[in-house]
Design a protein around this motif. Sequence first.
Motif, PDB file in Angstrom:
ATOM      1  N   LEU A 107      14.738  20.784   2.559  1.00 48.28           N
ATOM      2  CA  LEU A 107      16.144  20.447   2.761  1.00 48.28           C
ATOM      3  C   LEU A 107      16.819  20.095   1.443  1.00 48.28           C
ATOM      4  CD1 LEU A 107      15.899  18.097   5.895  1.00 48.28           C
ATOM      5  CD2 LEU A 107      16.400  20.552   5.864  1.00 48.28           C
ATOM      6  N   PRO A 108      18.116  20.371   1.307  1.00 51.27           N
ATOM      7  CA  PRO A 108      18.866  19.848   0.151  1.00 51.27           C
ATOM      8  C   PRO A 108      18.803  18.328   0.166  1.00 51.27           C
ATOM      9  CG  PRO A 108      20.158  21.481   1.371  1.00 51.27           C
ATOM     10  CD  PRO A 108      18.955  21.184   2.206  1.00 51.27           C
ATOM     11  N   GLU A 109      18.938  17.713  -0.972  1.00 51.60           N
ATOM     12  CA  GLU A 109      18.760  16.261  -1.079  1.00 51.60           C
ATOM     13  C   GLU A 109      19.708  15.501  -0.155  1.00 51.60           C
ATOM     14  OE1 GLU A 109      17.508  12.647  -1.557  1.00 51.60           O
ATOM     15  OE2 GLU A 109      16.443  14.445  -2.249  1.00 51.60           O
ATOM     16  N   ALA A 110      20.938  15.960  -0.015  1.00 53.01           N
ATOM     17  CA  ALA A 110      21.894  15.259   0.850  1.00 53.01           C
ATOM     18  C   ALA A 110      21.425  15.261   2.300  1.00 53.01           C
ATOM     19  CB  ALA A 110      23.275  15.917   0.748  1.00 53.01           C
ATOM     20  N   LYS A 111      20.875  16.394   2.757  1.00 51.94           N
ATOM     21  CA  LYS A 111      20.368  16.469   4.133  1.00 51.94           C
ATOM     22  C   LYS A 111      19.108  15.621   4.301  1.00 51.94           C
ATOM     23  CE  LYS A 111      22.119  20.609   6.390  1.00 51.94           C
ATOM     24  NZ  LYS A 111      21.726  21.802   7.186  1.00 51.94           N
ATOM     25  N   ALA A 112      18.253  15.622   3.285  1.00 50.81           N
ATOM     26  CA  ALA A 112      17.048  14.807   3.344  1.00 50.81           C
ATOM     27  C   ALA A 112      17.414  13.327   3.415  1.00 50.81           C
ATOM     28  CB  ALA A 112      16.153  15.086   2.134  1.00 50.81           C
ATOM     29  N   TYR A 113      18.429  12.930   2.663  1.00 47.42           N
ATOM     30  CA  TYR A 113      18.882  11.539   2.689  1.00 47.42           C
ATOM     31  C   TYR A 113      19.408  11.187   4.081  1.00 47.42           C
ATOM     32  CZ  TYR A 113      21.338   7.251   1.426  1.00 47.42           C
ATOM     33  OH  TYR A 113      21.758   5.933   1.370  1.00 47.42           O
ATOM     34  N   PHE A 114      20.168  12.107   4.683  1.00 51.25           N
ATOM     35  CA  PHE A 114      20.671  11.888   6.034  1.00 51.25           C
ATOM     36  C   PHE A 114      19.519  11.673   7.005  1.00 51.25           C
ATOM     37  CE2 PHE A 114      21.569  13.679  10.243  1.00 51.25           C
ATOM     38  CZ  PHE A 114      22.667  12.927  10.630  1.00 51.25           C
ATOM     39  N   GLN A 115      18.460  12.477   6.889  1.00 45.76           N
ATOM     40  CA  GLN A 115      17.327  12.347   7.807  1.00 45.76           C
ATOM     41  C   GLN A 115      16.645  10.988   7.672  1.00 45.76           C
ATOM     42  OE1 GLN A 115      18.202  15.345   9.791  1.00 45.76           O
ATOM     43  NE2 GLN A 115      16.261  14.414  10.319  1.00 45.76           N
ATOM     44  N   LYS A 175      13.392  20.396  20.888  1.00 42.96           N
ATOM     45  CA  LYS A 175      13.510  20.968  19.539  1.00 42.96           C
ATOM     46  C   LYS A 175      14.560  20.274  18.658  1.00 42.96           C
ATOM     47  CE  LYS A 175      11.961  25.680  20.597  1.00 42.96           C
ATOM     48  NZ  LYS A 175      11.317  25.391  21.886  1.00 42.96           N
ATOM     49  N   PRO A 176      14.371  19.017  18.297  1.00 43.43           N
ATOM     50  CA  PRO A 176      15.318  18.356  17.390  1.00 43.43           C
ATOM     51  C   PRO A 176      15.413  19.103  16.063  1.00 43.43           C
ATOM     52  CG  PRO A 176      13.287  17.079  17.615  1.00 43.43           C
ATOM     53  CD  PRO A 176      13.225  18.147  18.647  1.00 43.43           C
ATOM     54  N   GLN A 177      16.615  19.142  15.504  1.00 47.34           N
ATOM     55  CA  GLN A 177      16.848  19.895  14.274  1.00 47.34           C
ATOM     56  C   GLN A 177      17.361  18.981  13.174  1.00 47.34           C
ATOM     57  OE1 GLN A 177      16.187  23.369  14.124  1.00 47.34           O
ATOM     58  NE2 GLN A 177      15.264  22.826  16.104  1.00 47.34           N
ATOM     59  N   ALA A 178      17.033  19.320  11.946  1.00 42.38           N
ATOM     60  CA  ALA A 178      17.561  18.580  10.799  1.00 42.38           C
ATOM     61  C   ALA A 178      19.084  18.633  10.830  1.00 42.38           C
ATOM     62  CB  ALA A 178      17.040  19.190   9.501  1.00 42.38           C
ATOM     63  N   GLY A 179      19.703  17.496  10.544  1.00 44.73           N
ATOM     64  CA  GLY A 179      21.155  17.410  10.548  1.00 44.73           C
ATOM     65  C   GLY A 179      21.725  16.891  11.855  1.00 44.73           C
ATOM     66  N   GLU A 180      20.908  16.818  12.899  1.00 44.51           N
ATOM     67  CA  GLU A 180      21.377  16.290  14.177  1.00 44.51           C
ATOM     68  C   GLU A 180      21.216  14.773  14.224  1.00 44.51           C
ATOM     69  OE1 GLU A 180      20.783  19.724  17.515  1.00 44.51           O
ATOM     70  OE2 GLU A 180      19.017  18.512  17.059  1.00 44.51           O
ATOM     71  N   THR A 181      22.132  14.117  14.944  1.00 44.98           N
ATOM     72  CA  THR A 181      21.991  12.691  15.220  1.00 44.98           C
ATOM     73  C   THR A 181      21.218  12.535  16.520  1.00 44.98           C
ATOM     74  OG1 THR A 181      24.070  12.135  14.111  1.00 44.98           O
ATOM     75  CG2 THR A 181      23.218  10.539  15.710  1.00 44.98           C
ATOM     76  N   VAL A 182      20.089  11.828  16.442  1.00 44.80           N
ATOM     77  CA  VAL A 182      19.207  11.630  17.594  1.00 44.80           C
ATOM     78  C   VAL A 182      19.283  10.165  18.004  1.00 44.80           C
ATOM     79  CG1 VAL A 182      16.858  11.864  18.489  1.00 44.80           C
ATOM     80  CG2 VAL A 182      17.680  13.442  16.721  1.00 44.80           C
ATOM     81  N   GLN A 183      19.548   9.916  19.282  1.00 49.82           N
ATOM     82  CA  GLN A 183      19.726   8.545  19.762  1.00 49.82           C
ATOM     83  C   GLN A 183      18.710   8.217  20.858  1.00 49.82           C
ATOM     84  OE1 GLN A 183      22.739   6.335  22.731  1.00 49.82           O
ATOM     85  NE2 GLN A 183      23.830   7.217  20.983  1.00 49.82           N
ATOM     86  N   ASP A 184      18.226   6.966  20.827  1.00 50.85           N
ATOM     87  CA  ASP A 184      17.484   6.394  21.953  1.00 50.85           C
ATOM     88  C   ASP A 184      18.130   5.044  22.260  1.00 50.85           C
ATOM     89  OD1 ASP A 184      15.805   5.272  23.823  1.00 50.85           O
ATOM     90  OD2 ASP A 184      13.952   5.825  22.799  1.00 50.85           O
ATOM     91  N   GLU A 204       0.803  -1.227   0.000  1.00 41.68           N
ATOM     92  CA  GLU A 204       0.000   0.000   0.000  1.00 41.68           C
ATOM     93  C   GLU A 204       0.836   1.276   0.000  1.00 41.68           C
ATOM     94  OE1 GLU A 204      -3.274   0.226  -0.104  1.00 41.68           O
ATOM     95  OE2 GLU A 204      -3.742  -1.909   0.020  1.00 41.68           O
ATOM     96  N   VAL A 205       2.113   1.198   0.371  1.00 44.14           N
ATOM     97  CA  VAL A 205       2.921   2.395   0.596  1.00 44.14           C
ATOM     98  C   VAL A 205       3.898   2.635  -0.535  1.00 44.14           C
ATOM     99  CG1 VAL A 205       4.543   3.503   2.196  1.00 44.14           C
ATOM    100  CG2 VAL A 205       2.797   1.974   3.067  1.00 44.14           C
ATOM    101  N   ARG A 206       4.120   3.902  -0.852  1.00 48.37           N
ATOM    102  CA  ARG A 206       5.190   4.287  -1.771  1.00 48.37           C
ATOM    103  C   ARG A 206       6.289   4.964  -0.950  1.00 48.37           C
ATOM    104  NH1 ARG A 206       4.010   4.177  -7.166  1.00 48.37           N
ATOM    105  NH2 ARG A 206       1.857   3.737  -7.689  1.00 48.37           N
ATOM    106  N   ASP A 207       7.530   4.703  -1.331  1.00 50.32           N
ATOM    107  CA  ASP A 207       8.633   5.322  -0.594  1.00 50.32           C
ATOM    108  C   ASP A 207       8.828   6.754  -1.100  1.00 50.32           C
ATOM    109  OD1 ASP A 207      10.176   5.387  -2.896  1.00 50.32           O
ATOM    110  OD2 ASP A 207      11.274   3.563  -2.439  1.00 50.32           O
ATOM    111  N   PRO A 208       9.688   7.564  -0.430  1.00 50.51           N
ATOM    112  CA  PRO A 208       9.837   8.967  -0.811  1.00 50.51           C
ATOM    113  C   PRO A 208      10.263   9.190  -2.258  1.00 50.51           C
ATOM    114  CG  PRO A 208      10.813   8.582   1.344  1.00 50.51           C
ATOM    115  CD  PRO A 208      10.438   7.234   0.785  1.00 50.51           C
ATOM    116  N   GLN A 209      10.888   8.204  -2.883  1.00 51.24           N
ATOM    117  CA  GLN A 209      11.292   8.361  -4.285  1.00 51.24           C
ATOM    118  C   GLN A 209      10.212   7.874  -5.263  1.00 51.24           C
ATOM    119  OE1 GLN A 209      13.614   7.153  -1.932  1.00 51.24           O
ATOM    120  NE2 GLN A 209      14.354   9.256  -1.869  1.00 51.24           N
ATOM    121  N   GLY A 210       9.104   7.373  -4.761  1.00 54.35           N
ATOM    122  CA  GLY A 210       7.988   6.999  -5.619  1.00 54.35           C
ATOM    123  C   GLY A 210       7.943   5.546  -6.018  1.00 54.35           C
TER     124      GLY A 210
END
Length: 496
Positions: A203-211, A168-177, A43-49
């Motif tokens: 976000l630029p594509e490289a940052k989006a990929y990181f997320q 306030k998590p931010q794009a580009g940060e590494t978040v750990q649990d 049922e799902v499509r990934d971010p690249q379609g």
Amino acid sequence: MTSTTDIVAKLWGLCNVLRDDGVTFNEYVTELTYLLFLKMMSEVRDPQGGLREERLPDGYRWGKLAKLEGVEQLDYYKRLLLDLGKPEVKDNLIRSIFTDAQTRLRKPTNLKALTSNIDQLDWFSAREEGLGNLYEGLLEKNAADKKSGAGQYFTPRPLIDCIVRLMKPQAGETVQDPAAGTAGFLVAADRYIKDQTDDLYKLPEAKAYFQRHSAFVGGELVPDTHRLCLMNLLLHGIEGGVDNIDTLSPDGEGLPKADLILTNPPFGTKKGGGRPTRSDFSVTADTSNKQLAFVEHIVRALNPGGRAAVVVPDNVLFEDNTGRRLRTWLMDLCNLHTILRLPTGIFYAQGVKTNVLFFQRGKRDKGNTKAVWVYDMRANMPAFGKTRPLTVAEFADFEAAYGSDPNGGAKRKEQGEDGRWRCFNREAITGRNDNLDIAWLRDTEAEAEETLTEPEDIAAAIIGHLKAALEEIEALSEELEPDSVGEAVAIAEAAE
């Protein structure tokens, strides 16, 4: 999201089918996860379609499973679960989700009932509202059901969302649990970042990929819970990142350093009184107390300037010896700027008293904590339970007092001895032998618990008090006679 709520209710109703086949409450969601995963992949499509279902090997997809009947369907399903977890499956995430997977179903008619009912759900609405939201709703439903036992230390969503808003998590940060459970904190952090970035499109594509691929990391010890965690992440567009490891073992040393750590670690002692086996541990190396050891991991895992919010039971605040050494070490290396005293009853184990520690790793290793602000959300609070669930509104006053700076640097105003919000400087805490179990309002917890009316809530409160008392006795015994703790814990677990 009415449609999602309706679908979750229908999915939970299918648990009656599973129960008829000998599946226990504890196995409900794991069993449904296998089937839901296959259906959702279709049922799902990934971010690249591209269709996510293409990640599954040919011949191991929902369409074929749903069409089969009788013994043929059940045999195919068993083989599918076995084969998708084999080393030759190239997709690491798929292989991790199905590693050691096996069905508890024995009757072909019950499997057919499940596949037919799942096919008949309103998947168009589910797609529109987000399949990740649907799956999270199912996990929350399982945690709220007393019989499943899954909610014993389940972190309530309103509390998770409050913590994420403050940190306030931010794009580009590494978040750990490091004790990820079903990934509630990581999913909430991801949602917060996506809300700030138009679902990452800003976000630029490289940052989006990181997320999508690298931003969220962690560990989860229990294999079945790890399976649920990976599926929850995948349905929210996050590719793995959480390993099936014991964070208190050498495997935990391999977790990436983090800019932000959000977690609710397990409470209690390691089975058999075992100690952490981390070569980098020094403060808690000789204790079997898991919550103390997790705090040491969190401090060591933060990048300089990194921040953390961690749920801990009261004994982390007052325990002597190892506990005191840990608090002194923590306040030296970090700015422990805020403690939130949580109300009782928000966890399934009602007697467990908990807090949230908010701190920032210093860029030097001495004297980082100058003062600690304490918000008492426990005293004079109503009893939370089945008849009065915790809501977002309960945290509004605390969030206003905390301020807009994630690291506690916003201008704050004391409320005095009659208020809930007070500041204690480092000298005052030193005078308390670094005991951080600070309360000044009359605690009406006992009176509140007398108002519990649901038999399940009352029983949970009694059990919670007994477990809390046992853990305090174990901790005391460990300090007095370290060599005998393993035997004592083993006896206590056998008694359970």
